[in-house]
Design an enzyme around this catalytic site. Structure first.
Site, PDB file in Angstrom:
ATOM      1  CE  LYS A  14      -2.375  -1.177   4.432  1.00 34.46           C
ATOM      2  NZ  LYS A  14      -1.719  -2.570   4.569  1.00 34.46           N
ATOM      3  NE  ARG A  89      -4.255  -1.125   9.436  1.00 30.66           N
ATOM      4  CZ  ARG A  89      -3.743  -0.841   9.173  1.00 30.66           C
ATOM      5  NH1 ARG A  89      -3.452   0.637   8.456  1.00 30.66           N
ATOM      6  NH2 ARG A  89      -2.676  -1.259   8.746  1.00 30.66           N
ATOM      7  NE  ARG A 128       7.465  -2.680   6.080  1.00 32.06           N
ATOM      8  CZ  ARG A 128       6.649  -2.508   6.267  1.00 32.06           C
ATOM      9  NH1 ARG A 128       5.375  -1.458   5.353  1.00 32.06           N
ATOM     10  NH2 ARG A 128       5.211  -2.913   7.559  1.00 32.06           N
TER      11      ARG A 128
HETATM   12  P1  ADP Z   1       1.093  -2.115   7.771  1.00 34.98           P
HETATM   13  O1  ADP Z   1      -0.835  -1.741   6.351  1.00 34.98           O
HETATM   14  O2  ADP Z   1       2.303  -2.728   7.312  1.00 34.98           O
HETATM   15  O3  ADP Z   1       0.238  -2.653   9.291  1.00 34.98           O
HETATM   16  P2  ADP Z   1       0.958   0.589   8.980  1.00 34.98           P
HETATM   17  O4  ADP Z   1       2.047   0.943   8.383  1.00 34.98           O
HETATM   18  O5  ADP Z   1      -0.605   0.576   7.972  1.00 34.98           O
HETATM   19  O6  ADP Z   1       1.382  -0.580   8.771  1.00 34.98           O
HETATM   20  O7  ADP Z   1       0.092   0.208  10.156  1.00 34.98           O
HETATM   21  C1  ADP Z   1       0.958   0.607  10.927  1.00 34.98           C
HETATM   22  C2  ADP Z   1       0.496  -0.129  12.318  1.00 34.98           C
HETATM   23  O8  ADP Z   1      -0.804   0.977  13.182  1.00 34.98           O
HETATM   24  C3  ADP Z   1      -1.281  -0.891  12.550  1.00 34.98           C
HETATM   25  O9  ADP Z   1      -0.157  -2.240  12.863  1.00 34.98           O
HETATM   26  C4  ADP Z   1      -1.180  -0.581  13.440  1.00 34.98           C
HETATM   27  O10 ADP Z   1      -1.152  -1.159  15.111  1.00 34.98           O
HETATM   28  C5  ADP Z   1      -1.843   0.877  13.629  1.00 34.98           C
HETATM   29  N1  ADP Z   1      -2.748   1.738  12.356  1.00 34.98           N
HETATM   30  C6  ADP Z   1      -2.383   2.175  11.345  1.00 34.98           C
HETATM   31  N2  ADP Z   1      -3.875   2.216  10.790  1.00 34.98           N
HETATM   32  C7  ADP Z   1      -4.481   1.794  11.604  1.00 34.98           C
HETATM   33  C8  ADP Z   1      -6.421   2.236  11.917  1.00 34.98           C
HETATM   34  N3  ADP Z   1      -6.359   2.948  10.701  1.00 34.98           N
HETATM   35  N4  ADP Z   1      -6.816   1.519  13.292  1.00 34.98           N
HETATM   36  C9  ADP Z   1      -6.037   1.339  14.010  1.00 34.98           C
HETATM   37  N5  ADP Z   1      -4.847   0.646  13.679  1.00 34.98           N
HETATM   38  C10 ADP Z   1      -3.976   1.519  12.557  1.00 34.98           C
END
Ligand code: ADP
Length: 194
Positions: A14, A89, A128
């Site tokens: 993403k 999410r 990563r």
């Molecule tokens: P990835 O897609 O590799 O899991 P992200 O950088 O999008 O990584 O997210 C890392 C972490 O940040 C998630 O595992 C979660 O703990 C938190 N997070 C990110 N976006 C959200 C969201 N929309 N709602 C709740 N937690 C989130």
């Protein structure tokens, strides 16, 4: 405005594809993961709150995440449109996002769901983790927990957007450029329909 969601499990690509989309279409990036990580680094109140969840590979609670996104949208009122990356999410987040955009007389125009098999996801995340040092990419246990969270809380959004006729599934394996071409094609189609 033109708004899209880039959707998929952890490691689906993403972030990588978002960067290319921003460049080509002049949209504003909202990566909730990036915002959390910069708050953790800056040791803000939000960062302290989010850190324990993120370190375990759990989702941050909806109230916290939603308040942060509201702030972001308020602070970027001049944007031509957004790429939502890592948000929504949960179904709750999806519903609130629809309301927030509705209040700005706009909407989500397309949801691009990247599809990648799980073995490849684990491989990419561990790789990563070596480079970025991200705490949540360091062990297979944490990664598996993130997949569980994804399956239980995030995957139901696929149906939510399918019902709205906004979901486009894109094969997420292959070269970065191949995948980007497929995404671009879908975006161009959605833009001409918008
Ligand atoms: P990835 O897609 O590799 O899991 P992200 O950088 O999008 O990584 O997210 C890392 C972490 O940040 C998630 O595992 C979660 O703990 C938190 N997070 C990110 N976006 C959200 C969201 N929309 N709602 C709740 N937690 C989130």
């Amino acid at each position: 405005m033109f708004n899209l969601v880039i959707f998929g499990p952890p490691g689906a690509g993403k972030g990588t594809q978002s960067e290319k989309i921003l460049d080509k279409y002049g949209l504003t990036h909202l990566s909730t993961g990036d915002v959390f990580r910069s708050n953790i680094k800056g040791e803000t109140e939000l960062g302290v709150l989010a850190k324990s969840y993120i370190d375990r590979g759990d989702l941050v609670p909806d109230e916290v995440t939603i308040a942060m996104v509201e702030d972001f949208l308020t602070n970027h009122s001049e944007a031509r449109g957004f790429v939502f990356d890592g948000f929504p999410r949960t179904i709750k987040q999806g519903e609130v996002l629809d309301d927030m955009l509705n209040n700005k007389n706009t909407a989500i125009h397309i949801v691009l769901a990247l599809e990648v098999v799980e073995d490849e996801l684990v491989r990419r995340l561990l790789e990563r983790g070596k480079i970025s040092g991200r705490s949540d990419d360091q062990s297979e246990d944490k990664i598996r927990n993130r997949f569980n969270e994804y399956q239980q809380k995030t995957e139901p959004l696929l149906q939510y957007y399918e019902k709205q006729g906004k979901l486009v599934r894109v094969h997420g394996m292959g070269s970065i450029d191949e995948i980007f071409n497929n995404l671009s094609e879908a975006i161009d189609k959605a833009q001409s329909a918008a």
